[in-house]
Design a protein around this motif. Structure first.
Motif, mmCIF file in Angstrom:
data_model
loop_
_atom_site.group_PDB
_atom_site.id
_atom_site.type_symbol
_atom_site.label_atom_id
_atom_site.label_comp_id
_atom_site.label_asym_id
_atom_site.label_seq_id
_atom_site.Cartn_x
_atom_site.Cartn_y
_atom_site.Cartn_z
ATOM 1 N N GLY A 1 43.059 50.977 62.229
ATOM 2 C CA GLY A 1 41.987 51.965 62.244
ATOM 3 C C GLY A 1 41.841 52.705 63.555
ATOM 4 O O GLY A 1 40.801 53.328 63.807
ATOM 5 N N SER B 1 39.210 54.251 68.301
ATOM 6 C CA SER B 1 38.695 54.170 66.939
ATOM 7 C C SER B 1 38.761 55.519 66.232
ATOM 8 O O SER B 1 38.197 56.517 66.718
ATOM 9 C CB SER B 1 37.243 53.679 66.965
ATOM 10 N N SER C 1 37.256 56.253 63.475
ATOM 11 C CA SER C 1 35.896 56.576 63.028
ATOM 12 C C SER C 1 35.119 57.297 64.117
ATOM 13 O O SER C 1 34.442 58.300 63.863
ATOM 14 C CB SER C 1 35.144 55.293 62.637
ATOM 15 N N ARG C 2 35.227 56.803 65.333
ATOM 16 C CA ARG C 2 34.475 57.401 66.432
ATOM 17 C C ARG C 2 35.059 58.755 66.832
ATOM 18 O O ARG C 2 34.311 59.698 67.141
ATOM 19 C CB ARG C 2 34.439 56.431 67.618
ATOM 20 N N ARG D 1 36.686 60.837 64.808
ATOM 21 C CA ARG D 1 36.339 61.780 63.751
ATOM 22 C C ARG D 1 34.860 62.186 63.847
ATOM 23 O O ARG D 1 34.508 63.347 63.601
ATOM 24 C CB ARG D 1 36.628 61.152 62.382
ATOM 25 N N GLN E 1 41.324 60.058 57.407
ATOM 26 C CA GLN E 1 40.643 58.820 57.053
ATOM 27 C C GLN E 1 40.317 58.043 58.330
ATOM 28 O O GLN E 1 40.903 58.273 59.377
ATOM 29 C CB GLN E 1 41.532 57.930 56.155
ATOM 30 N N SER E 2 39.369 57.129 58.185
ATOM 31 C CA SER E 2 39.043 56.227 59.295
ATOM 32 C C SER E 2 39.722 54.880 59.147
ATOM 33 O O SER E 2 39.931 54.171 60.122
ATOM 34 C CB SER E 2 37.524 56.012 59.381
ATOM 35 N N VAL F 1 27.763 57.063 64.125
ATOM 36 C CA VAL F 1 29.103 56.736 63.622
ATOM 37 C C VAL F 1 28.974 55.921 62.350
ATOM 38 O O VAL F 1 28.201 54.965 62.301
ATOM 39 C CB VAL F 1 29.904 55.943 64.673
ATOM 40 N N GLU G 1 30.886 53.725 61.001
ATOM 41 C CA GLU G 1 31.197 52.299 61.147
ATOM 42 C C GLU G 1 30.055 51.563 61.827
ATOM 43 O O GLU G 1 29.799 50.392 61.549
ATOM 44 C CB GLU G 1 32.489 52.106 61.940
ATOM 45 N N TRP H 1 30.103 61.147 61.211
ATOM 46 C CA TRP H 1 30.994 61.352 60.079
ATOM 47 C C TRP H 1 30.666 62.721 59.523
ATOM 48 O O TRP H 1 29.684 63.341 59.900
ATOM 49 C CB TRP H 1 30.790 60.265 59.028
#
Length: 359
Positions: A105, A166, A168-169, A171, A201-202, A266, A268, A291
């Motif tokens: 990830g 990360s 997620s972070r 993005r 994608q994350s 975030v 996550e 996100w």
């Protein structure tokens, strides 16, 4: 002195016409996607597929045309990225894509794709939009480089990390950039879609690869003034490899500080209880979120417009509990529609009913 930036075919190379060891090393250190696999196309207009040692061999599902893809193939044997594969890409012998998202990830680089297709200019993004994003990135302290696309009609912005970061972070920060640029509001109003963000994608599933991106500096295209680094004025940079080597890496601290300062949420963090909970499923809908904020519109219309999702909807309404892959796919699309999460919680049996489900 002549401004060589105005001459798109004037490109400086390190060494001769072929990629050398220094260039290959730099390339692999920057465009560092999945090390165990890369993708290539069978020819013009053909999709990119992961390179497999057993491609087209007996039992290959593409050869059998039985509808099963590469992800779950029992014969798959991906060929890893190597100096040789990168050399083929740079020399234009074999155009490839790199799968940005690592299995844990994290990412080492990101890409923003500003597309401008002929006849659809009102739905695309011009270089003026690219400059708007450049200004925002500069203000936030994010380092990047801009490259003209292979078609010559679009632009990619790339940024690099010194250590894995990360997805997620990353993005979340980049969607926040799109929010500041006004792209998210345009998308919510149905004016035009947001630029593509890589990785898309994350996280990826056990057998998944995520989306790949065709990275720049393909020699035959560079010599045509395409697939190359450009200035803020959209002029081709003379010293392509020197410029590439000089793009500073981003640190995790820079992105983390932006998240804290801009109060970006975030996904996550919310899912693991570290952030605020603002919806029935524990997912924040704030515009400045980490996100992509949900788009305007009805999830029912979206599900009804796709045969595959329409089938999932009908199964849910009959009370069937979806297996993991089907349920996760439906959950993902519901995340990006204004009424999607409420619909999901109400209509999808066995999903989203507990904190464990949310995580």
């Amino acid at each position: 002195m002549r401004n060589l930036y105005n001459h798109p075919n004037h490109v400086h190379r390190i060494g001769d016409n072929m990629a050398n060891a220094k260039q290959i090393g730099l390339y692999r250190s920057r465009f560092r996607g999945r090390p165990d696999v890369f993708g290539r196309s069978a020819g013009p207009g053909q999709p990119y597929m992961p390179v497999c040692a057993n491609l087209w061999e007996g039992g290959c599902h593409l050869r059998l045309r039985d509808g099963q893809g590469c992800a779950n193939c029992e014969l798959k044997s991906y060929i890893p990225v190597s100096d040789e594969s990168i050399k083929k890409h740079i020399d234009g012998e074999e155009v490839q894509i790199q799968y940005v998202l690592q299995t844990d990830g994290t990412i080492y680089f990101f890409g923003l794709d500003f597309d401008q297709k002929k006849g659809k200019e009102d739905r695309g993004h011009s270089f003026k939009d690219v400059v708007v994003v450049m200004d925002i990135l500069d203000k936030l302290g994010i380092h990047y480089g801009a490259a003209r696309s292979t078609s010559g009609n679009g632009t990619h912005i790339y940024g690099f990390f010194d250590t894995p970061y990360s997805a997620s972070r990353a993005r979340a920060v980049l969607f926040h950039v799109f929010e500041l640029a006004g792209f998210m509001e345009e998308s919510r109003q149905g004016i035009r879609p947001v630029p593509e963000l890589f990785p898309k994608q994350s996280i990826v599933g056990f057998n998944s690869l995520g989306n790949g991106i065709k990275t720049p500096l393909i020699e035959p295209q560079v010599l045509k003034g395409k697939n190359c680094w450009v200035t803020r004025e959209n002029h081709v940079i003379e010293d392509q490899w020197g410029y590439f080597a000089g793009i500073p890496n981003n640190t995790s601290k820079v992105f983390d500080d932006i998240i804290d300062k801009e109060k970006i949420e975030v996904l996550e963090d919310v899912a693991t209880g570290r952030g605020p909970v603002t919806s029935g499923l524990g997912i924040s809908h704030t515009r400045g979120g980490k996100w992509q904020p949900p788009l305007t519109g009805s999830i029912e219309k979206i599900l009804d417009g796709c045969m595959a999702f329409r089938s999932l909807r009908d199964r849910c309404l009959k009370g069937e509990e979806l297996p993991h892959d089907d349920g996760f796919a439906l959950f993902h699309i519901c995340l990006h529609v204004a009424d999607g999460l409420d619909w999901f919680k109400k209509n999808v049996p066995g999903w989203g009913k507990s904190d464990a489900d949310i995580r």
